[in-house]
Design a protein around this motif. Structure first.
Motif, mmCIF file in Angstrom:
data_model
loop_
_atom_site.group_PDB
_atom_site.id
_atom_site.type_symbol
_atom_site.label_atom_id
_atom_site.label_comp_id
_atom_site.label_asym_id
_atom_site.label_seq_id
_atom_site.Cartn_x
_atom_site.Cartn_y
_atom_site.Cartn_z
ATOM 1 N N LEU A 1 0.840 -1.209 0.000
ATOM 2 C CA LEU A 1 0.000 0.000 0.000
ATOM 3 C C LEU A 1 0.874 1.257 0.000
ATOM 4 C CD1 LEU A 1 -2.848 -0.781 2.568
ATOM 5 C CD2 LEU A 1 -3.133 -0.185 0.146
ATOM 6 N N SER A 2 1.879 1.254 0.849
ATOM 7 C CA SER A 2 2.725 2.436 0.976
ATOM 8 C C SER A 2 3.445 2.732 -0.333
ATOM 9 C CB SER A 2 3.738 2.220 2.104
ATOM 10 O OG SER A 2 4.643 3.282 2.185
ATOM 11 N N ALA A 3 3.814 1.673 -1.047
ATOM 12 C CA ALA A 3 4.501 1.874 -2.326
ATOM 13 C C ALA A 3 3.526 2.271 -3.424
ATOM 14 C CB ALA A 3 5.255 0.602 -2.719
ATOM 15 N N LEU A 4 2.298 1.766 -3.319
ATOM 16 C CA LEU A 4 1.307 2.005 -4.372
ATOM 17 C C LEU A 4 0.676 3.394 -4.271
ATOM 18 C CD1 LEU A 4 -0.647 0.892 -6.630
ATOM 19 C CD2 LEU A 4 -2.183 0.263 -4.730
ATOM 20 N N LEU A 5 0.314 3.793 -3.039
ATOM 21 C CA LEU A 5 -0.471 5.020 -2.876
ATOM 22 C C LEU A 5 0.197 6.257 -3.484
ATOM 23 C CD1 LEU A 5 -1.890 4.365 0.707
ATOM 24 C CD2 LEU A 5 -3.231 4.591 -1.396
ATOM 25 N N PRO A 6 1.533 6.410 -3.402
ATOM 26 C CA PRO A 6 2.128 7.594 -4.032
ATOM 27 C C PRO A 6 1.855 7.657 -5.531
ATOM 28 C CG PRO A 6 3.693 6.605 -2.529
ATOM 29 C CD PRO A 6 2.528 5.661 -2.633
ATOM 30 N N LEU A 7 1.797 6.509 -6.189
ATOM 31 C CA LEU A 7 1.542 6.522 -7.635
ATOM 32 C C LEU A 7 0.147 7.053 -7.907
ATOM 33 C CD1 LEU A 7 3.112 3.040 -8.514
ATOM 34 C CD2 LEU A 7 4.216 5.261 -8.126
ATOM 35 N N ILE A 8 -0.801 6.594 -7.097
ATOM 36 C CA ILE A 8 -2.181 7.066 -7.267
ATOM 37 C C ILE A 8 -2.263 8.555 -6.911
ATOM 38 C CG2 ILE A 8 -4.517 6.795 -6.372
ATOM 39 C CD1 ILE A 8 -3.816 3.825 -5.936
ATOM 40 N N SER B 1 -8.306 5.625 1.860
ATOM 41 C CA SER B 1 -9.015 4.764 2.801
ATOM 42 C C SER B 1 -9.812 3.694 2.053
ATOM 43 C CB SER B 1 -9.922 5.590 3.709
ATOM 44 O OG SER B 1 -10.858 6.309 2.944
ATOM 45 N N SER B 2 -10.338 4.013 0.859
ATOM 46 C CA SER B 2 -11.072 2.997 0.086
ATOM 47 C C SER B 2 -10.133 1.865 -0.294
ATOM 48 C CB SER B 2 -11.639 3.615 -1.196
ATOM 49 O OG SER B 2 -12.324 4.803 -0.893
ATOM 50 N N ILE B 3 -8.933 2.237 -0.743
ATOM 51 C CA ILE B 3 -7.973 1.197 -1.111
ATOM 52 C C ILE B 3 -7.573 0.397 0.134
ATOM 53 C CG2 ILE B 3 -5.686 0.803 -2.104
ATOM 54 C CD1 ILE B 3 -6.115 3.324 -3.771
ATOM 55 N N GLY B 4 -7.422 1.091 1.262
ATOM 56 C CA GLY B 4 -7.128 0.401 2.512
ATOM 57 C C GLY B 4 -8.256 -0.558 2.880
ATOM 58 N N LEU B 5 -9.484 -0.129 2.659
ATOM 59 C CA LEU B 5 -10.649 -0.963 2.973
ATOM 60 C C LEU B 5 -10.610 -2.257 2.166
ATOM 61 C CD1 LEU B 5 -13.529 -1.422 4.173
ATOM 62 C CD2 LEU B 5 -14.410 -0.105 2.240
ATOM 63 N N VAL B 6 -10.410 -2.118 0.862
ATOM 64 C CA VAL B 6 -10.366 -3.298 -0.003
ATOM 65 C C VAL B 6 -9.260 -4.252 0.457
ATOM 66 C CG1 VAL B 6 -9.940 -4.097 -2.359
ATOM 67 C CG2 VAL B 6 -11.311 -2.022 -1.959
ATOM 68 N N THR B 7 -8.098 -3.688 0.722
ATOM 69 C CA THR B 7 -6.975 -4.518 1.183
ATOM 70 C C THR B 7 -7.345 -5.285 2.451
ATOM 71 O OG1 THR B 7 -5.566 -2.731 0.397
ATOM 72 C CG2 THR B 7 -4.509 -4.464 1.678
ATOM 73 N N ALA B 8 -7.944 -4.566 3.401
ATOM 74 C CA ALA B 8 -8.284 -5.185 4.676
ATOM 75 C C ALA B 8 -9.308 -6.297 4.484
ATOM 76 C CB ALA B 8 -8.810 -4.120 5.640
ATOM 77 N N LEU B 9 -10.275 -6.049 3.600
ATOM 78 C CA LEU B 9 -11.300 -7.078 3.367
ATOM 79 C C LEU B 9 -10.668 -8.310 2.733
ATOM 80 C CD1 LEU B 9 -14.310 -4.862 2.178
ATOM 81 C CD2 LEU B 9 -13.883 -5.865 4.443
ATOM 82 N N THR C 1 -9.600 -3.397 10.104
ATOM 83 C CA THR C 1 -10.030 -2.779 8.853
ATOM 84 C C THR C 1 -10.020 -1.256 8.976
ATOM 85 O OG1 THR C 1 -11.457 -4.682 8.480
ATOM 86 C CG2 THR C 1 -11.889 -2.703 7.153
ATOM 87 N N ALA C 2 -10.595 -0.773 10.070
ATOM 88 C CA ALA C 2 -10.606 0.682 10.276
ATOM 89 C C ALA C 2 -9.177 1.229 10.297
ATOM 90 C CB ALA C 2 -11.323 1.025 11.585
ATOM 91 N N LEU C 3 -8.276 0.495 10.935
ATOM 92 C CA LEU C 3 -6.900 1.000 11.027
ATOM 93 C C LEU C 3 -6.194 0.955 9.674
ATOM 94 C CD1 LEU C 3 -5.770 -0.355 14.512
ATOM 95 C CD2 LEU C 3 -6.458 1.971 13.869
ATOM 96 N N PHE C 4 -6.444 -0.078 8.892
ATOM 97 C CA PHE C 4 -5.891 -0.094 7.532
ATOM 98 C C PHE C 4 -6.384 1.133 6.748
ATOM 99 C CE2 PHE C 4 -4.196 -4.508 7.252
ATOM 100 C CZ PHE C 4 -3.089 -4.223 6.472
ATOM 101 N N MET C 5 -7.655 1.464 6.941
ATOM 102 C CA MET C 5 -8.204 2.641 6.246
ATOM 103 C C MET C 5 -7.502 3.912 6.727
ATOM 104 S SD MET C 5 -12.265 1.696 6.213
ATOM 105 C CE MET C 5 -12.736 3.058 5.157
ATOM 106 N N VAL C 6 -7.334 4.000 8.042
ATOM 107 C CA VAL C 6 -6.723 5.195 8.613
ATOM 108 C C VAL C 6 -5.282 5.349 8.129
ATOM 109 C CG1 VAL C 6 -5.860 6.181 10.773
ATOM 110 C CG2 VAL C 6 -8.204 5.306 10.646
ATOM 111 N N PRO D 1 -14.082 8.874 12.306
ATOM 112 C CA PRO D 1 -15.423 8.314 12.540
ATOM 113 C C PRO D 1 -16.020 7.690 11.277
ATOM 114 C CG PRO D 1 -15.330 10.662 13.134
ATOM 115 C CD PRO D 1 -13.983 10.287 12.670
ATOM 116 N N LEU D 2 -15.750 8.333 10.150
ATOM 117 C CA LEU D 2 -16.250 7.796 8.878
ATOM 118 C C LEU D 2 -15.643 6.424 8.604
ATOM 119 C CD1 LEU D 2 -17.893 8.647 6.304
ATOM 120 C CD2 LEU D 2 -15.703 9.341 5.311
ATOM 121 N N TYR D 3 -14.331 6.327 8.724
ATOM 122 C CA TYR D 3 -13.674 5.043 8.434
ATOM 123 C C TYR D 3 -14.152 3.963 9.404
ATOM 124 C CZ TYR D 3 -10.530 8.556 6.341
ATOM 125 O OH TYR D 3 -10.016 9.624 5.677
ATOM 126 N N VAL D 4 -14.291 4.341 10.669
ATOM 127 C CA VAL D 4 -14.742 3.346 11.653
ATOM 128 C C VAL D 4 -16.149 2.870 11.304
ATOM 129 C CG1 VAL D 4 -15.374 2.994 14.071
ATOM 130 C CG2 VAL D 4 -13.266 4.228 13.500
#
Ligand SMILES: Nc1ncnc2c1ncn2[C@@H]1O[C@H](COP(=O)(O)O)[C@@H](O)[C@H]1O
Ligand SMILES: Nc1ncnc2c1ncn2[C@@H]1O[C@H](COP(=O)(O)O)[C@@H](O)[C@H]1O
Ligand SMILES: Nc1ncnc2c1ncn2[C@@H]1O[C@H](COP(=O)(O)O)[C@@H](O)[C@H]1O
Ligand code: NA
Ligand code: NA
Ligand code: NA
Lengths: 103, 329, 329, 329, 103, 103
Positions: free
Chosen positions: D78-85, D251-259, D268-273, D317-320
């Motif tokens: 995720l950390s490597a991918l997110l900068p590209l996005i 956070s959406s990408i984090g959500l998918v990853t966590a799922l 899941t919430a923490l992955f989003m955060v 709160p939204l992510y949670v």
């Protein structure tokens, strides 16, 4: 603006010697100086830094005196007597000051 | 022996030691992790205040007895004696100059208060009690070693030179250095306010104590590790061996003293720890003033980089185990 | 009278006061014990935050009433009034210049938050409750005294000079100085979050509070002692007497005000303490900007070296005892 | 939706958020309230140590499982991918230069540990548990984003320039920066000492934690507010919009990853955060070394002045809430 | 290496006056300066140190400006207007700088 | 007292670049320097201060080298290679030192 000739003396000295130096300066009639904290340094006795230190054994300060040119020698002799056996650097620069009546 | 090993194992896996190890490793790996100087000093003030206060309260609880006075005198005597022994060992084991040897010797006569604190933690965790006044003994042992070392110098060179090194300003600085004043002051305050005072500030000085000690040892690890990286090269095998032998010699002398005094098992262990430990706060500062020609890399690396870790990891469990074997109740 | 003496005795032997005394003694003996500036500031932030938050929670518990508003107004009035009285006394008792007298007067109209905190500790220890909003009154009393003092100057010299001393930047600095913002801010946060908020951070702001106060007062003692050593010489008998008389005068006026307002015994004591205490944070800074010609040795030594110790040791028990005699319930 | 709003409301009125708001307001009003740098760093060391240790203890309790390894890998990815996005979005939304865009992108791939800590507080307060190893995932996500961003630069300009920017010294600095070492180190120590270790230092790292977090967020508010005051002008609508859109995308990408990983609701919430948050410690330092031409006002103002407050108030709160809707158990 | 003539102005001033000084400098078009912390000092108004202080009333900073020689007078006048009534020292030294385009 | 000609070089540089600068100095044979903490500053890239910061990204230090005049160019070239792409100021002042054998 009107400025006046003076000397800026910068003495880098171990913190443990600070009070001895300023006492010597006071005795020599030099009562104006500013002390800067020093963060770290390097010299023949190696590198050092104040990070995380609790010991007073390491660490230096910089004492800066602005002084009338004719009082320079008195100051240097007083300072030298203190730094002589200790590590430290004394440098002198020509400067000009506002408000000469203060020095 | 089994007991020593198991105590050592418990000790080595405590958060306190692991934090120290983390600090050393981080420094050796050249991480930029560091504590601001003000934070390190703040933690050290906290630890000195807390340990002094607790000692005082404990004395208030148990009352002052003759042993307090005798132990103080014994501490002063040990602190003055140990530099002479350290000096002799250094002369035999190493080729250090007279000045460097005297400077190192001063450190080993004096004490490391963090080592003391770590030892009290180990005792507490093992349910071994000790005399509350041991913290006063620790304070009493800080300074005499410096005078002994300067005496060694003055005896060697010309006496006039020795006198020049020890002026009254330096004497005042040594006797009234911050850590002595704080330790003795909070000890007295704890003694005066007793259990009532303790009740008011217990949740500050007792509960978080172990945690602050963890962070402080992390910082000590960083400083020690950085010292080893920079100054380790100056240490030849002789001084290095001294850094491990001297605590063993010191602790033996501490043991005999404690047995003569008849203090408790915990008190015996602490006498051993104090005698075994080497100063890293008060003595280095005094040496910079009085013996500026002595090389700080040698005494700081030995005290903080060799003896401190040795005591922290292996020394303390060893001393405690020996105290349990020999010590009274 | 007996009660006053016994309260004074308990107070004098509390760890808090003893720590202050230790600091003064260490400084007078020229020990190098000191707190890094960052640690002192960190403790002061902690104390302001904790005391403000607790006050706010207490108001949330008891609800806002008319007295809150009236007490705030009374505080502002006292802070503006006291410098005029102080100035008159200084003119009568001392030969201070108009500028120096005005600068000193500003300090005595404003308040010392540590004195306030120490007083709340004494009240708590004696089981006397007080209005939570008193911390807001304390905040309200910080600034008006400065304006009063500058008004005194402008009245004396030419009005134009007075105006020049008080520009809008200075006014903003005074009203929004860090301690006011922190005190009021944490008071509001405490008010909003109430008991729930308190439950979340209680073990941070309530439990260790007394202990932090001890260390802070140790530092205050060091600073005050050093000030006395350096600046004590400038204090002639006149100003010295003022440093003890003014808190008595101030507290009497605070007493009358509190009785008129009808606040609780604890509130009465705190009104007395606030009126009796002298600023050592906000006002000195404002004076350096607005009255640079006034001698800081005079006002700092008086405020921190004379009145602060007086209030801490004798004043507070006296005010509490008087409030108990006169105060309502 | 109702649930989100009510969680958001509770969150917004917690002492933690209110302290942050107080800091921002004080800075915008130009109050001189400030924390000394050493105190800010001390609090940050405390928080990192406490959160790492707690995570380690929790892993010791629950045992290491495969998911730990997979989650670490997912975090690095995720950390490597997110900068590209982030870079692509910046190119679409803003007219930032290639260098500035890459620097900003690096921040959003990396993480903000305070946002993470604040989220764990919210989870705790809501009684939602999460995997203890998430703190290790946080540590793993600090650095890869920097490498991604530098790769973006080297791809754009000449490759040689890219290589020059990333020397081995910088790589070591990035991988061994203080916060990573402290987080991982205390995590390992917590893991080794487990519940026993926790029992010894609980009253230091658990009880006062929320309170320290309050003061730390007050300081963050002051720094962020001051940044907005000074640097707010440089932010045009495009970057500003990015500062809010990117956390939602992340956070959406984090959500998918966590799922996909099948972690708990809290995890899941923490992955989003983590995916939503932007670095403000490690990455700015690396950017000053590697991309000195990039404008720090842009990336610091976006990260600390826009995205951090957004996540703290509305984001968490939204992510949670979303994690509760989608998440497993 | 090629260097360029410049002036190094060092203004030691009370911390409470710092923002007033830098505002005055900004107004005079002087936007480049570096501020050093000061640890303590001594002068006609006595000794002081930052140790253990919480008051903002005591304490000084040192503002260092490197400036083209022809802008010196503007700077000194702006600085003087602020320090005039306050304690503090202003000194000027001749120096040479790399990268003159920055000043 | 007898003093000796020397140069005082003052390099104000970002804290993150400090180790790179001192390494470059060491490589160039310059092993004596003193590092001062910097409190804040202002320049073309805006104002900054260390107050409340936890980030290492902001913040500067001042490296002061006293050096023999004939070694100045070596020093400046080593320093310039590091500061070239970075913000920072390098200034040189003529000075006199005691104890010249130390430099
Ligand atoms: N050439 C130099 N220029 C500036 N500072 C120096 C120099 N040499 C030594 N120092 C400072 O003086 C301290 C002691 O130097 P030394 O005695 O050479 O170990 C060093 O740690 C530096 O802080
Ligand atoms: N001759 C001097 N050289 C260097 N710094 C000075 C000198 N005189 C005064 N200072 C600084 O300016 C401050 C105020 O000086 P004064 O106004 O003389 O009390 C002192 O505390 C020193 O920090
Ligand atoms: N003319 C100057 N005099 C002194 N320091 C300066 C000057 N210009 C810049 N600086 C310092 O260098 C830093 C970066 O400058 P700049 O690259 O212009 O943003 C500033 O924050 C100051 O600390
Ligand atoms: Na010993
Ligand atoms: Na008052
Ligand atoms: Na992220």
């Amino acid at each position: 603006m009107k400025t006046h000739q003076a000397k800026r003396v910068e003495i880098t000295i171990e913190a443990v010697m600070q009070s001895r130096l300023t006492e010597a300066l006071n005795k020599a009639g030099v009562t104006g100086y500013t002390i800067l904290p020093v963060w770290g340094g390097s010299g023949r006795s190696g590198n050092w830094t104040r990070q995380g230190q609790v010991s007073r054994g390491q660490g230096m300060v910089q004492v800066i005196c602005i002084i009338k040119p004719d009082r320079l020698d008195t100051l240097l002799e007083a300072a030298f007597a203190v730094v002589e056996r200790h590590i430290g650097v004394v440098s002198v620069v020509d400067c000009e000051v506002l408000r000469a009546e203060r020095f | 022996m089994d007991q020593i090993l198991s105590l050592a194992a418990t000790n080595l896996l405590s958060p306190i030691i692991l934090c120290f190890v983390l600090g050393v490793l981080a420094a050796l790996a050249r991480s930029d992790l560091h504590f601001p100087e003000a934070v390190a000093k703040g933690m050290s003030i906290y630890l000195l205040f807390a340990i002094g206060f607790k000692g005082g309260v404990s004395v208030a609880d148990h009352g002052i007895d003759l042993n307090l006075g005798l132990s103080l005198l014994a501490g002063i005597f040990l602190s003055a004696l140990l530099p002479l022994i350290a000096f002799a060992i250094l002369k035999a084991l190493t080729s250090l100059s007279r000045l460097d040897a005297a400077a190192v010797a001063a450190h080993y006569g004096s004490i490391s208060i963090v080592t003391f604190v770590a030892a009290t933690s180990v005792l507490e965790a093992s349910g071994i009690t000790s005399e509350g006044y041991m913290v006063a003994v620790a304070a009493a042992m800080e300074a005499p070693a410096i005078l002994s070392a300067l005496w060694l110098i003055s005896r060697g060179g010309d006496a006039e030179d020795g006198a020049r090194r020890m002026d009254s300003a330096l004497l005042r600085e040594i006797m009234l250095n911050g850590s002595i004043v704080l330790l003795v002051g909070s000890f007295v305050i704890g003694g005066i306010t007793g259990a009532d005072g303790m009740a008011r500030i217990e949740s500050f000085i007792v509960n978080p104590f172990q945690g602050v000690l963890c962070l402080f040892l992390l910082d000590m690890g960083l400083v020690a590790g950085r010292g080893l990286r920079e100054g380790g090269a100056v240490l030849r095998p002789g001084p290095l061996a001294f850094g491990v032998i001297m605590p063993l010699v010191g602790s033996s002398i501490g043991l005999v003293t404690a047995l003569l005094l008849g203090v408790s098992t915990g008190g015996t262990a602490l006498f051993m720890v104090l005698s075994a430990s080497a100063s890293y706060i008060a003595v280095p500062a005094a040496m910079r003033v009085a013996l500026p020609e002595a090389n700080p890399s040698i005494y700081l690396t030995l005290s903080l980089g060799v003896t401190f870790p040795f005591n922290l990891t292996l020394g303390i469990p060893l001393y405690v185990a020996i105290a349990q074997t020999f010590g009274g109740g």
